[in-house]
Design a protein around this motif. Structure first.
Motif, PDB file in Angstrom:
ATOM      1  N   VAL A 159      42.038  35.355  48.770  1.00 52.51           N
ATOM      2  CA  VAL A 159      42.221  34.032  48.184  1.00 52.51           C
ATOM      3  C   VAL A 159      42.495  34.136  46.691  1.00 52.51           C
ATOM      4  CG1 VAL A 159      41.102  31.798  47.813  1.00 52.51           C
ATOM      5  CG2 VAL A 159      40.759  33.022  49.952  1.00 52.51           C
ATOM      6  N   GLU A 160      41.821  35.030  46.007  1.00 53.94           N
ATOM      7  CA  GLU A 160      41.998  35.152  44.555  1.00 53.94           C
ATOM      8  C   GLU A 160      43.431  35.552  44.210  1.00 53.94           C
ATOM      9  OE1 GLU A 160      39.066  37.908  43.263  1.00 53.94           O
ATOM     10  OE2 GLU A 160      37.396  36.580  43.739  1.00 53.94           O
ATOM     11  N   ALA A 161      43.999  36.484  44.966  1.00 57.00           N
ATOM     12  CA  ALA A 161      45.372  36.919  44.693  1.00 57.00           C
ATOM     13  C   ALA A 161      46.355  35.780  44.937  1.00 57.00           C
ATOM     14  CB  ALA A 161      45.722  38.121  45.567  1.00 57.00           C
ATOM     15  N   ILE A 162      46.098  34.990  45.970  1.00 60.66           N
ATOM     16  CA  ILE A 162      46.993  33.861  46.264  1.00 60.66           C
ATOM     17  C   ILE A 162      46.924  32.840  45.135  1.00 60.66           C
ATOM     18  CG2 ILE A 162      47.348  31.931  47.844  1.00 60.66           C
ATOM     19  CD1 ILE A 162      46.436  33.805  50.103  1.00 60.66           C
ATOM     20  N   LYS A 163      45.719  32.537  44.646  1.00 60.12           N
ATOM     21  CA  LYS A 163      45.578  31.584  43.545  1.00 60.12           C
ATOM     22  C   LYS A 163      46.267  32.081  42.283  1.00 60.12           C
ATOM     23  CE  LYS A 163      41.327  29.330  45.011  1.00 60.12           C
ATOM     24  NZ  LYS A 163      39.910  29.072  44.693  1.00 60.12           N
TER      25      LYS A 163
END
Length: 183
Positions: A159-163
């Motif tokens: 999720v962090e990479a997508i954000k």
């Protein structure tokens, strides 16, 4: 003062002087200040159960300080460690039915690591199932591999990479709007 005078520390000092701080078995120095059982477990290839068996066969209390034993008791323990495979049932030895000789031995110290490495290299050379698993770095003994033993990094949604990607795209879009509005 009481009737019983406290004893002087002379006897304790003499006892401590008689302790061998290092007891050598094979190529390993064992701590002589620990109990017999605990000192023997420091030797690679000897666990708690094996240490208890050795202490019992030597006729020594397993809780007694290893370095405080008499020389003949220590020699007997060393002899039992070296001849451990002859003293116990075959199923208790750690290297049963050698590939070349068919003998059962109990390896200790550096010999254990050397024997393990030779066995693994032989399995790799003949491309046995276990050897192939060792070559690939996968689990060898039938463990579950669907969810454990992964080495390729994260699997699933990060999720962090997508954000971070969305934030970078939004910043790039704002820069294009500002650049396009000035023309």
């Amino acid at each position: 003062m009481s009737e019983n005078e406290p004893e002087t520390g002379d006897e304790e000092a003499e006892e401590e002087e008689d302790i061998r701080y290092f007891v050598r078995i094979g190529q390993t120095d064992l701590d002589g200040t620990k109990s017999v059982e605990r000192s023997l477990t420091e030797l690679q290839g000897i666990g708690r159960r094996s240490a208890r068996i050795i202490a019992e066969k030597a006729g020594v209390d397993r809780r007694h300080t290893f370095g405080a034993l008499e020389d003949d008791e220590i020699d007997e323990i060393v002899g039992l460690v070296e001849g451990y495979a002859d003293e116990v049932p075959e199923w208790l030895a750690n290297h049963r039915q050698d590939f070349f000789s068919g003998e059962t031995t109990h390896e200790t110290g550096n010999d254990l690591e050397l024997t393990r490495r030779q066995d693994i290299n032989r399995m790799k050379m003949i491309d046995s199932y276990r050897g192939v698993r060792h070559k690939r770095g996968q689990k060898v003994r039938g463990q579950r591999t669907k969810s454990t033993g992964r080495t390729e990094g994260t699997i699933g949604v990060n999720v962090e990479a997508i954000k971070e990607e969305q934030a970078e795209e939004a910043a790039a879009a704002e820069e294009e709007e500002e650049a396009g509005g000035e023309l």
